[in-house]
Design an enzyme around this catalytic site. Structure first.
Site, PDB file in Angstrom:
ATOM      1  N   TYR A  32       0.836  -1.198   0.000  1.00  0.00           N
ATOM      2  CA  TYR A  32       0.000   0.000   0.000  1.00  0.00           C
ATOM      3  C   TYR A  32       0.875   1.255   0.000  1.00  0.00           C
ATOM      4  O   TYR A  32       0.495   2.299  -0.518  1.00  0.00           O
ATOM      5  CB  TYR A  32      -0.955  -0.021   1.192  1.00  0.00           C
ATOM      6  N   LYS A  40      -3.216   8.317   2.890  1.00  0.00           N
ATOM      7  CA  LYS A  40      -4.452   8.158   3.666  1.00  0.00           C
ATOM      8  C   LYS A  40      -4.294   8.706   5.077  1.00  0.00           C
ATOM      9  O   LYS A  40      -5.244   9.256   5.653  1.00  0.00           O
ATOM     10  CB  LYS A  40      -4.869   6.686   3.704  1.00  0.00           C
TER      11      LYS A  40
END
Length: 265
Positions: free
Chosen positions: A156, A163
């Site tokens: 990720y 995020k």
């Protein structure tokens, strides 16, 4: 209905599998009038087809990296609705090569691109549309996050860092806009095989892992995200702002590192 007589703009619908479309369907079911944006001509056909399933839905072009298009979108929405009751930001992007290998290999360009499109775009959207959200006494903004912003999830990488910045932006925007009657929240959804997630290596394995290990023994369906969003965008959540609500079958509650997937991935 939770959103009866409400007007909303949803940015980031890509196809029928996207969380943004799940939010659009739930919002329409709850009585909202909607506008859906598309980034470019390539995605316009998909968005127009989906919008046709909700009679009266407006579609409009909006590249969140363009100040000119943001200004134009405000005028289009104002002309159609007069004001706006809610805004949904469902936009994320990172260079594919930065979603492979190790985070330490992230390029400067890749870091900047991921944060501009995935993070700053929320602030830009809210800033441009705040006058419409304030027009009738206040409104709500909502964005989408993922557990990779809280824990290190393999592959990720830079999107997880983005995020984390996005969730922090939610808190700062909530603080800034609360006195003006505008609430800002996020949903941290579990992984799903959406277009946005397609660039993450091993996404299929992640989805299956949630089904096997999350407390509810299930993956995350766009309808679940949509229904949670309908609540957060409605007056029923009038006392909720600066919040990150997890809709991930409870996986975020697990504290153990999962072998082969990293901390909570």
């Amino acid at each position: 209905m939770l959103l009866e007589n409400k007007r909303g703009l949803i940015v980031g619908v890509a196809n029928h599998r996207s969380f943004a479309w799940g939010i659009a369907r739930s919002a329409a079911r709850e009585g909202a009038a909607l506008a859906l944006s598309f980034q470019n001509e390539r995605l316009q056909r998909n968005v127009d087809k989906l919008a046709a399933q909700i009679p009266g839905t407006l579609t409009l072009p909006l590249d969140v990296s363009s100040e000119e298009q943001l200004e134009s979108a405000v005028e289009v929405v104002r002309g159609r609705f007069g004001g706006l009751d809610f805004l949904v930001h469902a936009v994320a992007y990172a260079l594919r090569e930065d979603l492979e290998g190790d985070f330490v290999s992230t390029s400067r360009e890749g870091f900047q691109v991921a944060h501009d499109i995935s993070v700053y775009s929320l602030t830009a959207l809210v800033r441009h549309f705040a006058p419409l959200l304030e027009a009738d006494g206040g409104g709500a903004a909502l964005t989408l996050s993922y557990l990779g912003g809280e824990r290190a999830v393999p592959h990720y990488n830079v999107m997880g860092v983005a995020k984390a910045a996005l969730e922090s932006s939610v808190r700062y925007l909530a603080s800034d806009l609360g006195p003006r009657g505008v609430r800002v929240n996020a949903i941290s959804a579990g992984p799903a095989k959406t277009l946005a997630a397609s660039g993450v290596s091993g996404i299929g394995k992640m989805v299956e892992h949630y089904r096997e290990h999350a407390p509810l023994r299930a993956g995350t369906d766009p309808t679940e995200v949509g229904d949670a969003a309908a609540f957060l965008l409605s007056d029923a959540a009038r006392g909720v702002t600066g919040e990150v609500l997890h809709v991930d079958s409870g996986f975020h509650a697990l504290g153990a590192t999962i072998p082969g997937l990293g901390a909570g991935g």
